[in-house]
Write a protein that holds these residues in place. Sequence first.
Motif, PDB file in Angstrom:
ATOM      1  N   LEU A 192      -7.093   3.236  -0.789  1.00 19.05           N
ATOM      2  CA  LEU A 192      -7.352   2.876   0.603  1.00 19.05           C
ATOM      3  C   LEU A 192      -7.153   4.075   1.519  1.00 19.05           C
ATOM      4  CD1 LEU A 192      -5.344  -0.477   0.714  1.00 19.05           C
ATOM      5  CD2 LEU A 192      -7.835  -0.264   0.620  1.00 19.05           C
TER       6      LEU A 192
ATOM      7  N   TRP B 281     -10.153  -3.053   1.850  1.00 18.93           N
ATOM      8  CA  TRP B 281      -8.980  -3.926   1.874  1.00 18.93           C
ATOM      9  C   TRP B 281      -9.355  -5.398   1.700  1.00 18.93           C
ATOM     10  CZ3 TRP B 281      -4.103  -4.419   0.987  1.00 18.93           C
ATOM     11  CH2 TRP B 281      -3.416  -5.535   1.464  1.00 18.93           C
TER      12      TRP B 281
ATOM     13  N   GLY C  73      -4.696  -7.188   7.048  1.00 18.06           N
ATOM     14  CA  GLY C  73      -4.623  -5.733   7.111  1.00 18.06           C
ATOM     15  C   GLY C  73      -3.523  -5.197   7.994  1.00 18.06           C
TER      16      GLY C  73
ATOM     17  N   ALA D 239       0.861  -1.178   0.000  1.00 21.61           N
ATOM     18  CA  ALA D 239       0.000   0.000   0.000  1.00 21.61           C
ATOM     19  C   ALA D 239       0.896   1.225   0.000  1.00 21.61           C
ATOM     20  CB  ALA D 239      -0.918   0.000   1.220  1.00 21.61           C
TER      21      ALA D 239
END
Length: 200
Positions: free
Chosen positions: A57, A70, A37, A25
Motif C-alpha cells: 500500500l 485498500w 481506511g 499496515a
Amino acid sequence: EARLSRRLNGEVRLDIDERVPTALALYGKPVEVAADGTVLPALVSGVTPDLPVVTGLAAPQKNRIADADWPRAVRWLHRLDDPALALAGRVSEIDVSDATLTTVVLAPHGARLLLPAEAREADGLGGVRVVLADLQARGVEAATIDCRARGLVVVEPVPGSSATDGKNQKPGASVTAALPHATQTVPENSAPPGTERRRG
C-alpha cells in the motif's frame, strides 16, 4: 458514527459506534486501520492486536489510506473470514502490490496462497480447505498454493517435504488437485512428469 435521540420522558440518548481495526499496515511500525481506511490511534496499552498485515500500500494521507488497493484487501479479508474456508486465525499477510494477483501468507509455516486479484474471481476457493486438510494428513508442507486457475489448485511443496501417497515423488514437485464440483478437468497428458493429479 454517532446517533442522538430524545425520548418522551425528556431523556437524551447518545449511541456511538467506534471504528474497529480491520487489519494492520506497515509504515515503519504496524498501525491499525479501519475498514474505511482510517488509521486509528494506538491503544493506550500499547498492545498491537493480532490482525493480518496488508502490504503493498502507498503511505496514508492525513491519517487515511487513500490507496485504491485498500478496498481490495478489505474484500479479501471478508472473503477469507468465511467459516467454510477454515482459515480463521491463519491469514498472516495480504499482499496487494501486484495488480494481477493477491498473495496471502498463511500461518504457521508461511505458505503462500496465490489468488486472483479480486475476491469475486475466486470461484473455487472453497476447495482450499479440502486441499489443506489433505496436505496435513499426508505430512506435506506447502510452499505455494496456486488457486488462480478455475477449478484447480496447484501445490508446490517445500523442498524436502514428504509427499508420499503410495507413489514416489521427488521433493519440490508440484501437486495438482481438482477441486470439488470442478467444471474443468485436466487431460491425462497435460501435466509435466512428476506432477500428481488427484480429484479432491
